[in-house]
Every structure is written in structure tokens, then in C-alpha cells.
Design a protein around this motif. Structure first.
Motif, short mmCIF file in Angstrom:
data_model
loop_
_atom_site.label_atom_id
_atom_site.label_comp_id
_atom_site.label_asym_id
_atom_site.label_seq_id
_atom_site.Cartn_x
_atom_site.Cartn_y
_atom_site.Cartn_z
N VAL A 141 31.45 8.26 41.76
CA VAL A 141 31.98 8.28 40.26
C VAL A 141 30.62 8.01 39.44
N LEU A 167 37.02 0.62 38.85
CA LEU A 167 37.52 1.47 39.62
C LEU A 167 38.28 0.56 40.83
N HIS A 216 31.46 15.42 42.71
CA HIS A 216 31.81 14.20 42.27
C HIS A 216 32.53 13.93 41.04
N LEU A 217 33.19 12.79 40.93
CA LEU A 217 33.87 12.51 39.66
C LEU A 217 33.15 12.08 38.44
N GLN A 218 33.05 12.93 37.45
CA GLN A 218 32.13 12.16 36.57
C GLN A 218 33.07 12.24 35.04
N TYR A 238 37.16 13.52 31.98
CA TYR A 238 36.76 13.17 33.38
C TYR A 238 36.84 14.74 34.06
N GLU A 286 26.99 4.42 37.82
CA GLU A 286 27.43 5.27 39.10
C GLU A 286 27.82 4.38 40.39
#
Length: 237
Positions: free
Chosen positions: A4, A21, A130-132, A160, A233
């Protein structure tokens, strides 16, 4: 390795923000009708606790609502976009019941209500790369939950996203069908957003409560982490 990553474009807008998270794996998210009374009770109790955030008239003057509406003026949004916590509290203010959806969604909706924080979740296995979180270039593919047509992200909108497109638009306003939590989900990442110190305090409490609730519900162990401008991150898989 999947991460993330919260981009600098987000921190430029909300430098004091925190992103909580929780990664959980190995769960059975199937709906069991025999368990629905328990989830209905969980949501009912959370809705009663949420009344503490609804002390002012009109609705928009309540602090949680006002803070998030102000936050949404700081970046490009689709007209009418609101934080997910506003949508939940609106239902509470109208006396509307919350019906169970699936166990994981019921868990995070109950915590969102109890702590007055926006909370969302994605199927970890459906995220590509990746989750951004950051500002959209514009045009990122996005098929909203319940829709038939693509509704691409706007330039400068906070979203996202992954390699295939937008996952959630206007922070947590609108969910994509592609990565939504379903009964088949066995791995998930759950997110709670805060944009100031007071929210961050509640957000941290909420995520710890969500960790405990999901561990109890699914008999698993979750992994928590917190992202800030100094720590933007983390590896999640």
C-alpha cells in the motif's frame, strides 16, 4: 510483493492524515443465515452508539459531517460526493435499519458507526500490483458498485487505484465492483482514514477494535499498520 503506497499528492492535501490498515487472510466470508440475527444485533448496537455524533441540527452541522465535508472541498470531487461515514450517519439520523450484507462488511460498518470514522475494504487478491492512494491523472477506469457503465476518475480527484484503474473514488465515497468484498473473499485489506489529530485518535481505536472483531468473527489473526507522511508505504502481501 504487494504494497500500500500513499503518494505525495495525497500528503500535500492532508499533511496530518493517517491511514490505518488491517490485512486479514484465511477467512470464510460466506453468508450463513443462522448467523444473521447476530450481525443484525451488531449493526443495531453500533447505530445506537453512533447517535453520539448526531447532536446538532441541521445534520450538516454535526462535527464529523462538517469536518469531512470541508475535507472534500480540498480536492476535485464528483458533484454530490460525500464521505462514507456521512452516508452511514445519514441512515442513523433517518432511523433506517442496517441489514447484514456479508460478515466482513458488517464488521467494518459496525466499527465505522461506533467510532464515527470512514472505513472501507478491498479484496486483496483482486488488486493488480500495488494499492495506491493519490490524485488521479483523470480517466482511470472505474465501474461503480451496482452500475453498468464505466465512470472514470476526474483529474485531481483523490482515489485509491492499482495497475488496472481506480478502486475507490473521492477517498472512500464510491466502491468499484472489481475489488469489492464478496462472499468469496478470503484475503482483504481494510482501511480507515483520518485527516486530523482528533480523528486519528478515534481512527486508531477503531482499527484496533476492528482487528479484535474480525479475529473473533473469523478465528484468524490480522496485521495492523499505520501510514503517515513520514511513513507512506508498507508491504501487505
Amino acid at each position: 510483493m504487494k504494497k500500500v503506497i500513499v503518494d505525495t499528492t495525497f500528503w500535500e492535501v492532508f499533511p496530518e492524515a493517517t491511514i490505518e490498515l488491517l490485512v486479514i487472510e484465511g477467512m470464510n466470508n460466506q453468508v450463513d443465515l443462522s448467523n444473521e440475527p447476530g450481525f443484525t444485533q451488531l449493526l443495531d448496537q453500533a447505530a445506537k452508539k453512533a447517535q453520539v455524533y448526531l447532536t446538532e441540527e441541521p445534520f450538516s452541522q454535526n462535527e464529523v459531517i462538517a469536518q469531512w465535508r470541508k475535507a472534500f472541498t480540498k480536492f476535485k470531487t464528483k458533484k454530490g460526493a460525500r464521505s462514507s461515514i456521512e452516508a452511514l450517519l445519514k441512515r442513523v439520523s433517518q432511523g433506517r435499519k442496517f441489514l447484514p450484507i456479508n460478515p466482513l462488511v458488517d464488521c467494518y460498518n459496525s466499527i465505522s458507526l461506533e467510532y464515527g470514522v470512514p472505513c472501507g475494504g478491498e479484496d486483496l487478491e483482486k488488486i493488480k500490483g500495488h494499492l495506491q492512494l493519490g490524485k488521479a491523472v483523470g480517466g482511470e477506469k472505474f465501474l461503480p458498485l451496482g452500475a453498468l457503465d464505466d465512470a472514470p476518475a476526474l483529474p485531481e480527484e483523490l482515489i485509491y487505484f492499482d495497475e488496472e484503474g481506480a478502486i475507490c473514488r473521492c477517498l472512500n465515497w464510491r466502491e468499484a465492483q472489481r475489488t469489492m468484498l464478496t462472499e468469496e473473499t478470503t484475503k482483504a485489506v481494510l482501511v480507515i482514514e483520518s485527516i486530523n489529530e482528533e480523528q486519528a485518535f478515534r481512527g486508531a481505536q477503531a482499527m484496533e477494535a476492528l482487528k479484535e472483531l474480525t479475529e473473533k468473527t473469523f478465528n484468524i489473526t490480522g496485521k495492523r499498520s499505520t501510514l503517515t507522511a513520514e511513513n507512506p508505504e508498507t508491504v501487505i502481501q
